[in-house]
Each structure stands twice: as C-alpha cells, then as structure tokens.
Design a protein around this motif. Structure first.
Motif: not given
Length: 259
Positions: A1-30
């Motif tokens: 395993m090696v480390k990669y860096a990425g740039l993510l573009q997203f439309k946040g309309t349907n998400y509970a923010g970026f940070q992982r959420q227990k109750n709700g779908t966040a960008i980080q979850n997906v």
C-alpha cells in the motif's frame, strides 16, 4: 500500500457535509466506502477541513493508502466510475507517507454566491436565494474591508468547534454585484466553524440596513456576536493552498520527464 493524494470536486446538496457522520450520509462516508471496495480492506481518508451540510467544493484535498498495483491515473479512473455523479476526482498523485492535507493547508478560498431572483433548476443548488430587498452596496463593501487582517473571529463562529485559537487572518475579502447576483470571496489562513456564512450574513444585514457597518468592529472586539448565517447552498470551497503541494510537485516531475 502506498499513499495517494487526491482532489475531490463535489456538489454538497444531498450530503450532511464532508466529515463522516453516524446519522446521515456525508461525503467522507461515500468516499471511504468506495476506496474500501477498491482496496478490499477498510480505508480511511484525511482531508484539509470539514464543510457544512449543503456546501460545495471545487477541489477538496484528501489522502488515502491505496494499492500500489494501480497507478495514480488508474485510481482516478476507477474512482470516477464508482462514485456518484455529484462527486468527481479531478486529480490523483502519489505522495510521501508524511503528507497530511490538514496540517499542510496554509490558505483557503471560499466563494459565496447569492441571488435576488430565481435562476432556474440548474443554479438553485449553487446560489442562495435571498429576498429581493434593496441593498446598499457601498455599506457592504465598507464592512468587507473591516474583515481583512488578523482578528479574533470567535464572534463569527458557531458553537461546537474544538480549535485552540479563534484568531485567523484574512488576506482578501472582495464583494461583487452583477445585476441580481452577489459574490463574496474570502481568502485566509483558516476559517472557523460557520465563519464564512456568518460573515456573509452580517454583510447582508449591513446592506439591508438591519445592522450598522460598525457592528463588525463590535463582533471583532468581542462585544457582540454575529447572529445571521447565510444559507449553506451558496457556499463553495474554491481552493486550498498546500505546503508542500504534491499536485504541483507532480506537475514539475511530469515536466522534467517530458523534457
């Protein structure tokens, strides 16, 4: 395993923010779920900073440990095949094990877009619709100038943040009016939880005549608290400046290879 860096573009309309959420779908979850499928093992990401529910990003830096048998280009291709249509990885590069996008972030730019008239279904998710009230543009611009510089922005933040210091430096605050549209741009070395939306909300209150322009001085001095947060859908994370920047280093390496 090696480390990669990425740039993510997203439309946040349907998400509970970026940070992982227990109750709700966040960008980080997906994103983590997709990476885990490709790696055939649980995979977590580090990223440059959280965003509120409904906020969009033009390029959120993140890192993950991934399979070495897949090139950076292959990682980007597979991720974009598997991620939902409102997310897109615009760059993937191999990076050093020590690189952390949060610790390496030295500046960020946020853009807030608002409109006084409905723009139609293509734009409703990206522009905040505000009542068609008369706005004193000169007062808004005067208020924006007061925000530039290093200040204690505690009065422009929401509760719930665990940061050690609430002092931040804004290098540039600019406002543009175009017909019924308004654009607010902020460049700074960091932003507190809810800070941009509260600054925009306060500038709008000043433009509407609901607050005096000196109210900003009162908030920055700790004698008042901003109380109007502009709607989330108008906020866009435009750019994160990184030092070191693995994406610039990758470009330089490719130029050397080409020559």
């Amino acid at each position: 395993m090696v480390k990669y860096a990425g740039l993510l573009q997203f439309k946040g309309t349907n998400y509970a923010g970026f940070q992982r959420q227990k109750n709700g779908t966040a960008i980080q979850n997906v994103l983590e779920s997709t990476l885990s499928q490709i790696n055939n093992r649980a995979t977590v990401v580090r990223y440059s900073g959280r965003t509120d529910a409904g906020v969009h990003a033009w390029g959120m830096p993140f890192v993950f440990w991934g399979r070495e048998d897949l090139s950076a280009d292959k990682w980007m291709f597979i991720l974009n095949r598997m991620l939902p249509k409102d997310m897109r990885v615009i760059s993937v590069v191999r990076t050093s094990p020590e690189f952390d996008p949060q610790l390496s972030a030295v500046a960020k730019q946020y853009l807030y877009c608002a409109t006084q008239e409905r723009l139609g279904p293509l734009w409703d998710d990206f522009f905040a619709y505000l009542p068609s009230l008369s706005i004193e543009t000169s007062a808004v611009i005067s208020g924006a100038r007061k925000l530039v510089g290093e200040h204690d922005f505690k009065g422009f933040s929401k509760k719930g943040s665990s940061v050690k210091s609430t002092r931040r430096k804004l290098y540039e605050v600019s406002v543009m009016f175009a017909h019924s549209r308004m654009y607010f741009s902020f460049v700074g070395n960091g932003f507190l939880y809810g800070m941009v939306r509260l600054m925009v909300g306060t500038l709008l209150q000043i433009g509407w005549g609901k607050q005096d322009v000196n109210f900003i001085d009162e908030v920055l001095s700790g004698n008042a608290v901003a109380n109007y947060s502009a709607p989330a859908q108008g906020l866009h994370l435009v750019k994160v400046w990184l030092e070191p920047d693995p994406f610039l280093e990758s470009v330089k390496a490719n130029e050397r290879d080409f020559s």
